[in-house]
Scaffold this active site. Structure first.
Site, mmCIF file in Angstrom:
data_model
loop_
_atom_site.group_PDB
_atom_site.id
_atom_site.type_symbol
_atom_site.label_atom_id
_atom_site.label_comp_id
_atom_site.label_asym_id
_atom_site.label_seq_id
_atom_site.Cartn_x
_atom_site.Cartn_y
_atom_site.Cartn_z
ATOM 1 N N HIS A 81 38.836 -117.340 62.430
ATOM 2 C CA HIS A 81 37.646 -117.919 63.045
ATOM 3 C C HIS A 81 37.819 -118.103 64.550
ATOM 4 C CE1 HIS A 81 37.035 -119.941 58.882
ATOM 5 N NE2 HIS A 81 36.755 -118.645 58.861
ATOM 6 N N LYS A 128 42.919 -124.945 70.054
ATOM 7 C CA LYS A 128 43.295 -125.732 68.863
ATOM 8 C C LYS A 128 44.779 -126.038 68.857
ATOM 9 C CE LYS A 128 39.681 -123.333 66.374
ATOM 10 N NZ LYS A 128 39.397 -122.129 65.600
ATOM 11 N N TYR A 137 44.063 -130.734 62.802
ATOM 12 C CA TYR A 137 44.081 -130.107 64.121
ATOM 13 C C TYR A 137 43.067 -130.734 65.073
ATOM 14 C CZ TYR A 137 40.372 -127.174 61.981
ATOM 15 O OH TYR A 137 39.246 -126.704 61.331
ATOM 16 N N ASP A 159 34.175 -115.704 55.013
ATOM 17 C CA ASP A 159 35.388 -115.008 55.464
ATOM 18 C C ASP A 159 35.514 -113.642 54.814
ATOM 19 O OD1 ASP A 159 37.473 -118.000 55.800
ATOM 20 O OD2 ASP A 159 35.863 -117.174 57.042
HETATM 21 C C1 T46 Z 1 34.893 -125.960 61.340
HETATM 22 C C2 T46 Z 1 33.849 -126.964 60.983
HETATM 23 C C3 T46 Z 1 33.110 -126.877 59.820
HETATM 24 N N1 T46 Z 1 32.167 -127.811 59.527
HETATM 25 C C4 T46 Z 1 31.441 -127.685 58.263
HETATM 26 C C5 T46 Z 1 30.684 -126.368 58.088
HETATM 27 C C6 T46 Z 1 30.779 -126.096 56.607
HETATM 28 O O1 T46 Z 1 29.691 -126.709 55.938
HETATM 29 C C7 T46 Z 1 32.078 -126.779 56.169
HETATM 30 C C8 T46 Z 1 33.225 -125.814 55.980
HETATM 31 O O2 T46 Z 1 33.281 -125.007 57.132
HETATM 32 P P1 T46 Z 1 34.229 -123.730 57.164
HETATM 33 O O3 T46 Z 1 34.147 -123.017 55.847
HETATM 34 O O4 T46 Z 1 33.916 -122.957 58.424
HETATM 35 O O5 T46 Z 1 35.657 -124.422 57.290
HETATM 36 P P2 T46 Z 1 37.016 -123.634 57.552
HETATM 37 O O6 T46 Z 1 37.051 -122.350 56.795
HETATM 38 O O7 T46 Z 1 38.087 -124.633 57.352
HETATM 39 O O8 T46 Z 1 36.930 -123.274 59.095
HETATM 40 C C9 T46 Z 1 37.940 -123.693 60.009
HETATM 41 O O9 T46 Z 1 39.102 -122.989 59.680
HETATM 42 C C10 T46 Z 1 39.703 -122.165 60.654
HETATM 43 C C11 T46 Z 1 41.143 -121.973 60.271
HETATM 44 C C12 T46 Z 1 39.566 -122.636 62.035
HETATM 45 O O10 T46 Z 1 40.408 -122.396 62.897
HETATM 46 C C13 T46 Z 1 38.344 -123.344 62.432
HETATM 47 O O11 T46 Z 1 38.673 -124.620 62.941
HETATM 48 C C14 T46 Z 1 37.357 -123.503 61.373
HETATM 49 O O12 T46 Z 1 36.565 -122.332 61.414
HETATM 50 O O13 T46 Z 1 32.406 -127.705 57.218
HETATM 51 C C15 T46 Z 1 31.902 -128.871 60.368
HETATM 52 O O14 T46 Z 1 31.027 -129.705 60.090
HETATM 53 N N2 T46 Z 1 32.612 -128.976 61.534
HETATM 54 C C16 T46 Z 1 33.576 -128.070 61.871
HETATM 55 O O15 T46 Z 1 34.202 -128.223 62.939
#
Ligand code: T46
Length: 185
Positions: free
Chosen positions: A61, A70, A130, A166
């Site tokens: 991401h 980060k 993080y 993803d």
């Molecule tokens: C990243 C983020 C997500 N969300 C909400 C959006 C979705 O409804 C839910 C899950 O989001 P996501 O599937 O994008 O979460 P990750 O897959 O952990 O994403 C993160 O994982 C990779 C490793 C990263 O480096 C980024 O920080 C970030 O993209 O949390 C938020 O409300 N705030 C946030 O800052």
């Protein structure tokens, strides 16, 4: 604290000084003065925590515009963490660096703005903690395919558990360059 360079300039592993005693341990997970002394002079404006089961891979991401730097670490378990240089014009464009982060090694990984980031879980589960230098902007959230053949990231897992987002991400070469961060040395 100890700073370990990686093959990507700017991406570093930081090992905090750990103070152990009969009660357990203490370490500073961040200290503005100490980080500034090693060239990481940032204000963190958002902190995140995620928990993932064994075999989960989150990433790759990035956020653009208004990219996030980060500082990542693991509070429980162990992950293989990856940063990929996706900055247009960078001399290391398309190159990646990895680090094994765990609750035992206390290692932190600093991933500057403009890099794509991801990790996969090696332990039974992992709590990932993080800090970010920019707030989350959903409209700017973007991704690169975790197993992009041209990146050839040496993931220790061949069939990870992925989110739909993803799973559907594009390979770096397929992404409109306008959607990629710009290298600003
Ligand atoms: C990243 C983020 C997500 N969300 C909400 C959006 C979705 O409804 C839910 C899950 O989001 P996501 O599937 O994008 O979460 P990750 O897959 O952990 O994403 C993160 O994982 C990779 C490793 C990263 O480096 C980024 O920080 C970030 O993209 O949390 C938020 O409300 N705030 C946030 O800052």
């Amino acid at each position: 604290m100890k700073v370990i360079e990686t093959r990507l300039p700017g991406v570093v592993v930081i090992e905090p000084k750990v103070f152990g005693d009969s009660r357990g341990f203490f370490y500073e997970s961040y200290n503005a003065d100490a980080y500034r002394e090693v060239g990481i002079d940032r204000i963190f404006v958002q902190s995140n925590v995620s928990r993932s089961s064994h075999g989960v891979l989150r990433g790759l991401h990035y956020q653009w515009p208004r990219p996030q730097g980060k500082l990542v670490s693991v509070l429980e378990g162990e992950v293989y963490d990856v940063a990929v240089d996706i900055r247009r014009g960078s001399p290391t464009f398309g190159q990646w660096a990895a680090a094994v982060l765990s609750a035992d090694n206390h290692r932190h990984f600093w991933i500057p703005e403009g890099f794509a980031h991801g990790f996969c879980v090696l332990s039974e589960s992992a709590i990932f903690s993080y800090q970010c230098t920019e707030v989350y902007l959903p409209a700017h959230d973007a991704g690169v395919l975790w197993n992009d053949a041209e990146l050839a990231i040496d993931w220790p897992l061949s069939v990870p558990l992925l989110s739909d987002k993803d799973r559907k991400a594009k390979a770096l070469a397929e992404i409109d360059p306008e959607r990629l961060p710009v290298y600003a040395p």
